[in-house]
Design a protein around this motif. Structure first.
Motif, mmCIF file in Angstrom:
data_model
loop_
_atom_site.group_PDB
_atom_site.id
_atom_site.type_symbol
_atom_site.label_atom_id
_atom_site.label_comp_id
_atom_site.label_asym_id
_atom_site.label_seq_id
_atom_site.Cartn_x
_atom_site.Cartn_y
_atom_site.Cartn_z
ATOM 1 N N GLU A 1 79.627 60.930 83.431
ATOM 2 C CA GLU A 1 79.611 61.837 82.281
ATOM 3 C C GLU A 1 80.993 62.449 82.048
ATOM 4 N N ALA A 2 81.762 62.639 83.114
ATOM 5 C CA ALA A 2 83.119 63.161 82.944
ATOM 6 C C ALA A 2 84.022 62.135 82.265
ATOM 7 N N ALA B 1 83.073 62.016 78.638
ATOM 8 C CA ALA B 1 83.572 63.186 77.909
ATOM 9 C C ALA B 1 85.062 63.050 77.619
ATOM 10 N N GLU B 2 85.803 62.481 78.571
ATOM 11 C CA GLU B 2 87.232 62.275 78.364
ATOM 12 C C GLU B 2 87.471 61.253 77.250
ATOM 13 N N THR C 1 85.378 60.686 74.769
ATOM 14 C CA THR C 1 84.938 61.320 73.526
ATOM 15 C C THR C 1 86.021 62.215 72.939
ATOM 16 N N TYR D 1 76.164 56.840 76.552
ATOM 17 C CA TYR D 1 75.974 58.099 75.812
ATOM 18 C C TYR D 1 76.066 57.819 74.321
ATOM 19 N N SER E 1 76.899 62.526 72.508
ATOM 20 C CA SER E 1 77.087 62.675 73.961
ATOM 21 C C SER E 1 75.785 62.891 74.728
ATOM 22 N N VAL F 1 88.239 68.292 83.105
ATOM 23 C CA VAL F 1 87.040 67.820 82.399
ATOM 24 C C VAL F 1 85.785 68.219 83.173
ATOM 25 N N ARG G 1 85.238 71.919 82.576
ATOM 26 C CA ARG G 1 84.725 72.208 81.228
ATOM 27 C C ARG G 1 83.255 71.841 81.094
ATOM 28 N N LEU G 2 82.861 70.691 81.625
ATOM 29 C CA LEU G 2 81.464 70.275 81.542
ATOM 30 C C LEU G 2 80.554 71.193 82.354
ATOM 31 N N THR H 1 79.830 74.332 80.529
ATOM 32 C CA THR H 1 78.844 74.117 79.464
ATOM 33 C C THR H 1 77.428 74.013 80.027
#
Length: 245
Positions: free
Chosen positions: A99-100, A103-104, A106, A130, A134, A188, A191-192, A195
């Motif tokens: 997922e990291a 996200a990077e 994205t 994803y 996401s 990253v 940050r995730l 959230t």
């Protein structure tokens, strides 16, 4: 709130301090080790805290990468995160490597589906897919190269991770490619985690069993210490010794 993120899933031993309210990194420490995370992690954490002008008492949460990745690295990172969280009485938050990486990707290709994929050896891929928002729609799971290529081609996904180029070659077409590393940037993960918020305690994500296994052929059966039973088992019956005098 200040959050400490740590990552030991691949070659890097990394930590950073992240300000969740401001949404920015305050300081980091990163070593490219390959091995030896257990010996260096606490020093790396100290370096990140110092760079971020903070201390353990000021932390409100711990984030940690949970894999897939190195079996040893995962245990080191997750154990450290849970231990610190317990001692400081703050939550520990797990973020998967896939997922990291997604996200990077994205961040570079917003509004696109992303296939995060790591080369797991044995012609296997660790993958997670994803959608454009996401949301996880497949995995994390072990799949084959051809299956991963078909998945990416079906929705023209951005591909990220160490298996990205293999998948593109297998599909025989061009793809937008995100990071091709084994792990994402440490910020990253921070940050995730900010959230996500607190949830279940993090635990290593193992998608398959360890490569090192006991060799059955070298396991010795328990021997009986009764001499009479040993003779029966060996098929030898010496009987009484002959008196030659």
């Amino acid at each position: 709130m200040k959050l400490l993120a740590i990552d030991c899933v691949a070659n890097l031993c990394a930590a950073c301090v992240y300000d969740t309210a401001a949404g920015k990194e305050l300081g980091r420490s990163v070593l490219d080790l390959g091995k030896g995370h257990a010996e260096h992690l606490m020093a790396v954490i100290y370096g990140a805290l110092k760079a971020g002008a903070t201390d353990y008492a000021s932390l409100g949460a711990i984030a940690v990468s949970t894999g897939p990745g190195s079996f040893t690295g995962l245990r080191v990172g997750v154990s450290a995160a849970r231990g610190l969280a317990l001692a400081l009485k703050i939550p520990a938050i797990g973020v998967t490597t896939l997922e990291a990486l997604a996200a990077e990707a994205t961040a570079t290709f917003p509004g696109r589906a992303v296939l995060a994929a790591l080369d797991a050896g044995r012609e296997e891929i660790h993958a997670a897919l994803y959608d454009e928002t996401s949301v996880l729609i497949y995995g994390p799971a072990v799949t084959t190269l051809s299956e991963a290529a078909a998945m990416a081609a079906d929705i023209s996904a951005v591909i990220a991770g160490t298996a990205a180029m293999q998948i593109a070659a297998s599909a025989g077409r061009a793809f937008d490619i995100g990071p091709t590393t084994a792990t994402a940037d440490i910020a990253v993960y921070a940050r995730l985690a900010a959230t996500k918020g607190a949830g279940e305690k993090p635990k290593p994500l193992y998608l398959r069993s360890a490569d090192a296994k006991p060799q059955a052929g070298f396991i010795l059966s328990r021997q009986d210490h009764d001499p009479a039973k040993r003779e029966l088992v060996s098929g030898k019956d010496h009987g009484p010794k002959e008196n030659k005098s």
